[in-house]
Design an enzyme around this catalytic site. Sequence first.
Site, PDB file in Angstrom:
ATOM      1  CD  GLU A 151      37.116  36.501  25.186  1.00  0.00           C
ATOM      2  OE1 GLU A 151      36.067  37.154  25.300  1.00  0.00           O
ATOM      3  OE2 GLU A 151      37.654  36.289  24.094  1.00  0.00           O
TER       4      GLU A 151
ATOM      5  CD  GLU B  12      36.647  32.112  22.399  1.00  0.00           C
ATOM      6  OE1 GLU B  12      36.040  32.981  21.759  1.00  0.00           O
ATOM      7  OE2 GLU B  12      36.430  31.868  23.607  1.00  0.00           O
TER       8      GLU B  12
HETATM    9  C1  GAL Z   1      34.428  35.265  22.902  1.00  0.00           C
HETATM   10  C2  GAL Z   1      33.981  34.381  24.046  1.00  0.00           C
HETATM   11  C3  GAL Z   1      33.249  33.146  23.525  1.00  0.00           C
HETATM   12  C4  GAL Z   1      32.210  33.567  22.531  1.00  0.00           C
HETATM   13  C5  GAL Z   1      32.859  34.366  21.426  1.00  0.00           C
HETATM   14  C6  GAL Z   1      31.889  34.906  20.383  1.00  0.00           C
HETATM   15  O1  GAL Z   1      34.764  36.544  23.320  1.00  0.00           O
HETATM   16  O2  GAL Z   1      35.085  33.962  24.808  1.00  0.00           O
HETATM   17  O3  GAL Z   1      32.678  32.456  24.592  1.00  0.00           O
HETATM   18  O4  GAL Z   1      31.258  34.321  23.200  1.00  0.00           O
HETATM   19  O5  GAL Z   1      33.447  35.501  21.962  1.00  0.00           O
HETATM   20  O6  GAL Z   1      31.287  34.009  19.693  1.00  0.00           O
END
Ligand code: GAL
Length: 707
Positions: free
Chosen positions: A165, A237
């Site tokens: 990110e 994600e």
């Molecule tokens: C995303 C990040 C992950 C984790 C997630 C929240 O933005 O890439 O590593 O932090 O948020 O749980």
Amino acid sequence: MSSNNIGSRTITFDERAFLVDGQRKLLVSGEIHYARSPRELWPVLLDNAKELGLNCIASYVFWNWHEPERDVYDFSGVRDLGHFLSLCAERDLDVILRAGPYCCAEWNYGGYPPYLRDEPGIVIRTWNEPYMSRVEKYFSHLVTEFRPYLASNGGPIILVQVENEYANVAKRYGDDGQRYIAWMGDLAKKLGVDVPVIMCEGGAEGAIETVNGFSISQERMQQFRKAHPGMPAIWTELWPSWYDTWGFQRHYRDPRNIASHILSFISNGGSGFNYYMFHGGTNFGRTSMYLQTTSYEFDALLDEYGAPTLKGRYLARLHNLLINNSATILDGECEVRNDAKGVSTATWRHAGRSIIISCSKSPFHAVVKDEKGSVLFDTEKIYSAVHASHRPPKWKELPAPLDWQAWAEPRPSERTDDAISSPVPLEQLSLTHDKSDYCWYSAEIKLEKNGDHVLELSHCADVMSIFIDGKPVGFSQPPFLENRGPTSTTPAIKTENNKVNALESAVGHYKQSFTFASSKGKKRLDILASSTGMVKGDWMLGASMNTECKGIWGKAICDKRPIKSWEMRPFLAGEKLNLPAFTKSVSWHNANKIRSQSCVWYRSTFIIPKRVLKSDFRLDAEGLGKGMLFINGHALGRHWLVEGKGYGADEPWQNRELEGLSLGPVGEATQRYYHVPRAWLQEVNELMIFEERECNPGKVCLETRKA
Ligand code: GAL
């Protein structure tokens, strides 16, 4: 490699999907961080992943897990990445390896080794020679560890993610940041990563970009297609809920909403999703980021102990459906229609078969049918059926231990080790290098009157316990802000923020003041500073991660007069003795004699009948305040029975209803129960607690449930 080496595979992509040996593959993936579970639990987690219909596993590789000391690499035991990858291969699970060097993940320092902060001239996460040379050294080592497990070498790794990110910090680092991120991708390739290298949310120009979020809307998909022509749309994600932080309510997400959003994503051309997290696990020891609770359960598809949840059982039905129909979805012709009521219908036709997905938005609901019009999946109906047959786990208390013993952590005035003296308080990480949460700050103060006095610390983090002549007179009051701004007075540069946390401030929130009653005269002031972990990213500081600070580093003023002479004692005396491992190095007393003190080590023996040793275990920490827990020498993590307050205006998301999110009740402890891995237990067990507050360990008990 294990005997499951399946011969070299070639991974390519087109705009529909990633292809394995020329065949498009729908990725139904789940994130499991091997670092968040004992090694013995890995096979259980992966068996359950298989059972719930996944065909792929994703994991971050935390740099600080594998380089715990500068130039000391560790890939053994619980850090045995190769073993984890072999276990995936044995189960025919592909792997997306999220290799870092930066990870985020609510892990201490976002995965960076804290020693980076001490490297001369370093600026983390941008084009900076001291930083990049450390990255190159570590990455060269890391790639040799996982190279045999690449699909090209017959292993399970089909994709490697580098960085994470970058969009969250891109503005801050400008062109230098872009050069760095491009260099990162090239470095992976130079070192022999010959499967596709992906970058989520803000990759280098031309890199294979992927998306993250609670949902991916049709509009976002259109933007993605425009910006990344020819690339498959992969949701790296998919957040099935959210992480919990000390002092706030817990998070939940409705499984039906998740299923609807997955179907909508697939309808819009998505060909892979990865639950972040599929199994959240536990932040054992001191591995959490600042403010992150020890549990990382994440309201995920497996619970913290590794067992399928209702959410997991329900979504498994969707996984099976999607995988069974993946050829139609990935190779078929697709037509999408949006009607006036906001219902979108996608129809795929392939080899005489059809799949029709209809998604409506208010409320979220999706239905999947085949060419005969038979309903294959209905987000509401399947949920009711799975819900009706799901039995939530029941926990049972084990008999309480009888023999609580205590050893009072020596106050600074009783310590025999040398203190560090200075006219100003010295920042804690420069003394501990993050090898401990604790540092004592001591000074002599002169109080001019009887009654109330005010101590003001202009810059301190995180939790301060204040003692006057050895007696506790106050401690920091949560909740603390997660994104608390710059640690120095340098103004913060406004950056694009990560979607959910909108708060970035140019003013640091590190000021704390304490009012205490005392008689007049010369007094000894002792402050125990305790860290709750280092930040995970720049946006929490509104500045580069190397500016992270703990302890006291600003002005300290008592009754308007600066305190001008300080002594610092990093580490607890009990830590210096490694008490959890060398219990006998001190003389213990009956805990009843010491109970009304703060800063005390407690120990007791728990007997677990052999017949229940195969169960899951948790510790009910009711009765405790704040500190650290250990079982048989293993660090279970930080405990803090702090009450969860309402989020108010700081609520970390904007679309709570649309994304099916909800919060737990206000007023309950953010975390009352602590995972005690069965792999660390035997019939006779020693529980050890370091407790900062006056407490009643007699209430603590171990609970068990059928695994
Ligand atoms: C995303 C990040 C992950 C984790 C997630 C929240 O933005 O890439 O590593 O932090 O948020 O749980």
